[in-house]
Design a protein around this motif. Structure first.
Motif, PDB file in Angstrom:
ATOM      1  N   GLY A   1       4.155  -1.346  -3.102  1.00  0.00           N
ATOM      2  CA  GLY A   1       3.609  -1.361  -2.310  1.00  0.00           C
ATOM      3  C   GLY A   1       4.069   1.052  -2.538  1.00  0.00           C
ATOM      4  O   GLY A   1       3.596   0.658  -4.432  1.00  0.00           O
ATOM      5  N   ASP A   2       4.557   1.951  -2.790  1.00  0.00           N
ATOM      6  CA  ASP A   2       4.338   2.872  -3.599  1.00  0.00           C
ATOM      7  C   ASP A   2       6.065   3.493  -3.239  1.00  0.00           C
ATOM      8  O   ASP A   2       6.404   4.351  -3.415  1.00  0.00           O
ATOM      9  CB  ASP A   2       3.859   3.840  -2.708  1.00  0.00           C
ATOM     10  N   LYS A   3       6.916   2.248  -3.303  1.00  0.00           N
ATOM     11  CA  LYS A   3       8.102   1.902  -3.603  1.00  0.00           C
ATOM     12  C   LYS A   3       8.765   1.630  -4.904  1.00  0.00           C
ATOM     13  O   LYS A   3       7.979   1.050  -5.088  1.00  0.00           O
ATOM     14  CB  LYS A   3       9.147   1.902  -3.353  1.00  0.00           C
ATOM     15  N   VAL A   4       9.424   2.399  -6.228  1.00  0.00           N
ATOM     16  CA  VAL A   4       9.360   1.477  -7.521  1.00  0.00           C
ATOM     17  C   VAL A   4      11.295   1.509  -6.729  1.00  0.00           C
ATOM     18  O   VAL A   4      12.086   2.288  -6.321  1.00  0.00           O
ATOM     19  CB  VAL A   4       9.885   2.389  -8.591  1.00  0.00           C
TER      20      VAL A   4
ATOM     21  N   ILE B   1       8.205  10.587  -7.307  1.00  0.00           N
ATOM     22  CA  ILE B   1       7.984   9.233  -7.075  1.00  0.00           C
ATOM     23  C   ILE B   1       9.056   8.627  -5.851  1.00  0.00           C
ATOM     24  O   ILE B   1      10.406   8.918  -7.276  1.00  0.00           O
ATOM     25  CB  ILE B   1       7.359   8.203  -7.949  1.00  0.00           C
ATOM     26  N   SER B   2       9.155   8.290  -5.230  1.00  0.00           N
ATOM     27  CA  SER B   2       9.925   7.102  -4.846  1.00  0.00           C
ATOM     28  C   SER B   2      10.584   6.095  -5.328  1.00  0.00           C
ATOM     29  O   SER B   2      10.195   4.863  -5.424  1.00  0.00           O
ATOM     30  CB  SER B   2       9.805   6.879  -2.827  1.00  0.00           C
TER      31      SER B   2
ATOM     32  N   LYS C   1       3.300  -5.346  -6.754  1.00  0.00           N
ATOM     33  CA  LYS C   1       2.421  -4.538  -7.788  1.00  0.00           C
ATOM     34  C   LYS C   1       2.597  -4.899  -9.372  1.00  0.00           C
ATOM     35  O   LYS C   1       1.739  -4.607  -9.942  1.00  0.00           O
ATOM     36  CB  LYS C   1       1.432  -3.146  -7.328  1.00  0.00           C
TER      37      LYS C   1
ATOM     38  N   VAL D   1       7.679  -2.766  -8.681  1.00  0.00           N
ATOM     39  CA  VAL D   1       6.652  -1.355  -7.918  1.00  0.00           C
ATOM     40  C   VAL D   1       6.377  -2.898  -6.585  1.00  0.00           C
ATOM     41  O   VAL D   1       5.721  -3.959  -6.709  1.00  0.00           O
ATOM     42  CB  VAL D   1       5.732  -0.892  -8.463  1.00  0.00           C
TER      43      VAL D   1
ATOM     44  N   ARG E   1      -1.000  -1.810 -13.676  1.00  0.00           N
ATOM     45  CA  ARG E   1       0.084  -1.148 -13.530  1.00  0.00           C
ATOM     46  C   ARG E   1       0.062   0.473 -13.943  1.00  0.00           C
ATOM     47  O   ARG E   1       0.675   0.584 -14.628  1.00  0.00           O
ATOM     48  CB  ARG E   1       0.478  -1.759 -14.414  1.00  0.00           C
ATOM     49  N   LYS E   2       0.217   1.013 -12.424  1.00  0.00           N
ATOM     50  CA  LYS E   2      -0.227   1.975 -13.048  1.00  0.00           C
ATOM     51  C   LYS E   2       1.699   3.139 -13.083  1.00  0.00           C
ATOM     52  O   LYS E   2       1.507   3.548 -14.139  1.00  0.00           O
ATOM     53  CB  LYS E   2      -0.248   3.455 -11.336  1.00  0.00           C
ATOM     54  N   ILE E   3       2.882   2.551 -12.515  1.00  0.00           N
ATOM     55  CA  ILE E   3       4.189   2.666 -12.754  1.00  0.00           C
ATOM     56  C   ILE E   3       4.775   2.673 -14.287  1.00  0.00           C
ATOM     57  O   ILE E   3       4.866   3.717 -15.130  1.00  0.00           O
ATOM     58  CB  ILE E   3       4.972   2.204 -11.957  1.00  0.00           C
TER      59      ILE E   3
ATOM     60  N   GLU F   1       2.194  -6.944  -1.315  1.00  0.00           N
ATOM     61  CA  GLU F   1       2.434  -5.288  -1.427  1.00  0.00           C
ATOM     62  C   GLU F   1       3.127  -5.662  -3.093  1.00  0.00           C
ATOM     63  O   GLU F   1       3.484  -4.373  -3.656  1.00  0.00           O
ATOM     64  CB  GLU F   1       4.191  -5.216  -0.649  1.00  0.00           C
TER      65      GLU F   1
END
Ligand SMILES: *Cc1c(COP(=O)(O)O)cnc(C)c1O
Length: 353
Positions: free
Chosen positions: A241-244, A271-272, A293, A239, A325-327, A291
């Protein structure tokens, strides 16, 4: 080919009472029965279920010398109504056949593969643990059994399935080190197959990594040691930034069914996510920019295995605390809730038995 006649020779007394279901070590407890079928004269026959026990083979069996041996790993659960169900069984049947083709072994009709597993689970359904996080691990495998020392594809095979109740698996966050000398797989090789020999080949690099204080090796591409492949028996996710991101399967990476499921869930949630070659340099840059995460492994056994740190050529990158770790945490919960029927199975992944 649907009506496979499976002959059942059941045990007279179950050994289930001898098992402490509150303390199940992985892969050391086996249910009462196992399934066996033989391949000879060009077809699968003599499908049978018998008491779990030792098997005997000709000492010159192909699989013992030249490695015609493949396997699968999947899990069964009980849903909220106590009904047994298996996660993505058809996907495992398909992958088993792809492994078989690569190792020049006979395929198994998908409905026969599923039938065999379902019949065995029905018989041993009391062994499906219901403690949170526990499951019944299913191990189908196929072996070339010709007693002949020439290097040649076997003409006879055995297809076997056994079951292991397994407890909740809360893996500790792992410390990884990138491979610098050894490789797991190369395009054109057998990395995409669940071939027994792949795992034997990983033992020495793993031992060296363990001795240096790491849990697992992060495999890199075999040509430049530049692109990330996977780790142990798990695919990798990053992960940034906001990308996986996850490495694109390229013939050298095992096509994980957990990986595939994660991609579906991420896309469904908007989710991107990107599947593409991922260079180690990109990960280092993201780390240096603050960045990076999350890094986690994805596989049937642990679902998600968080990475605590990644070391590359002496540079140790420590990742944020697990609570942040959100994702990874979201994916783990989502899959576990689908498997146990806590949320709707909207992708139709569970097969009731
Ligand atoms: C089995 C396996 C995986 C994970 O596959 P799942 O279908 O998700 O369990 C990943 N990498 C390797 C090398 C494997 O053997």
């Amino acid at each position: 080919m649907s009506n496979f006649n499976i002959k059942i020779n059941s045990i007279s007394e179950s050994k289930i009472d001898q098992v402490d279901f509150s303390d199940l070590p992985f892969g050391k407890v086996f249910t009462d029965h196992m399934f066996v079928a033989d391949f000879f004269d060009g077809k699968w026959q003599q499908a049978r279920i018998l008491p779990f026990g030792n098997l005997s083979f000709h000492p010159a069996s192909n699989m013992m010398h030249y490695g015609q041996a493949i396997f699968e790993g999947m899990k069964a659960f009980k849903n909220q109504d106590g009904e047994p169900s298996v996660f993505r069984i058809e996907e495992h049947a398909k992958r088993f056949n792809l492994s078989a083709e690569r190792l020049c072994m006979p395929t198994i009709p998908e409905n026969f593969f599923c039938d065999a597993i379902e019949t065995l689970i029905k018989l041993d359904k009391n062994w499906i643990p219901t403690f949170e996080g526990s499951s019944l691990y299913i191990r189908p495998f196929m072996l070339g059994v010709d007693g002949y020392l020439g290097v040649k594809s076997s003409a006879t095979y055995q297809f076997i399935i056994f079951l292991c109740p397994v407890g909740p698996y809360y893996p500790k966050p792992v410390h990884l080190i990138t491979a610098e000398n050894f490789v797991r797989a190369v395009k054109g090789g057998v990395g995409e197959a669940k071939a027994a020999g792949n795992y034997a080949a990983s033992l020495l690099p793993m031992k060296i990594a363990n001795e240096a204080g790491y849990d697992q090796v992060m495999w890199m591409d075999a040509h430049e040691f530049k692109y990330i492949q996977e780790v142990g028996t798990m695919n990798l996710f990053f992960v940034i930034g906001d990308k996986v991101l996850t490495p694109a399967t390229d013939g050298a990476i095992l096509r994980g069914i957990t990986r595939k499921s994660f991609l579906t869930i991420l896309k469904d949630k908007g989710i991107s996510v990107e599947e593409r070659p991922i260079a180690i340099d990109e990960i280092i840059e993201a780390y240096d920019n603050g960045e990076l995460k999350e890094i986690f492994g994805a596989g049937t056994a642990a679902v998600v295995s968080h990475v605590a740190s990644l070391t590359h050529k002496g540079k140790k990158m420590e990742l944020p605390p697990i609570e942040d770790r959100k994702i990874g945490n979201m994916l783990k919960k989502e899959i576990n809730d689908i498997r146990t029927g806590l949320i709707e199975d909207k992708f139709n992944w569970m097969k009731k038995i």
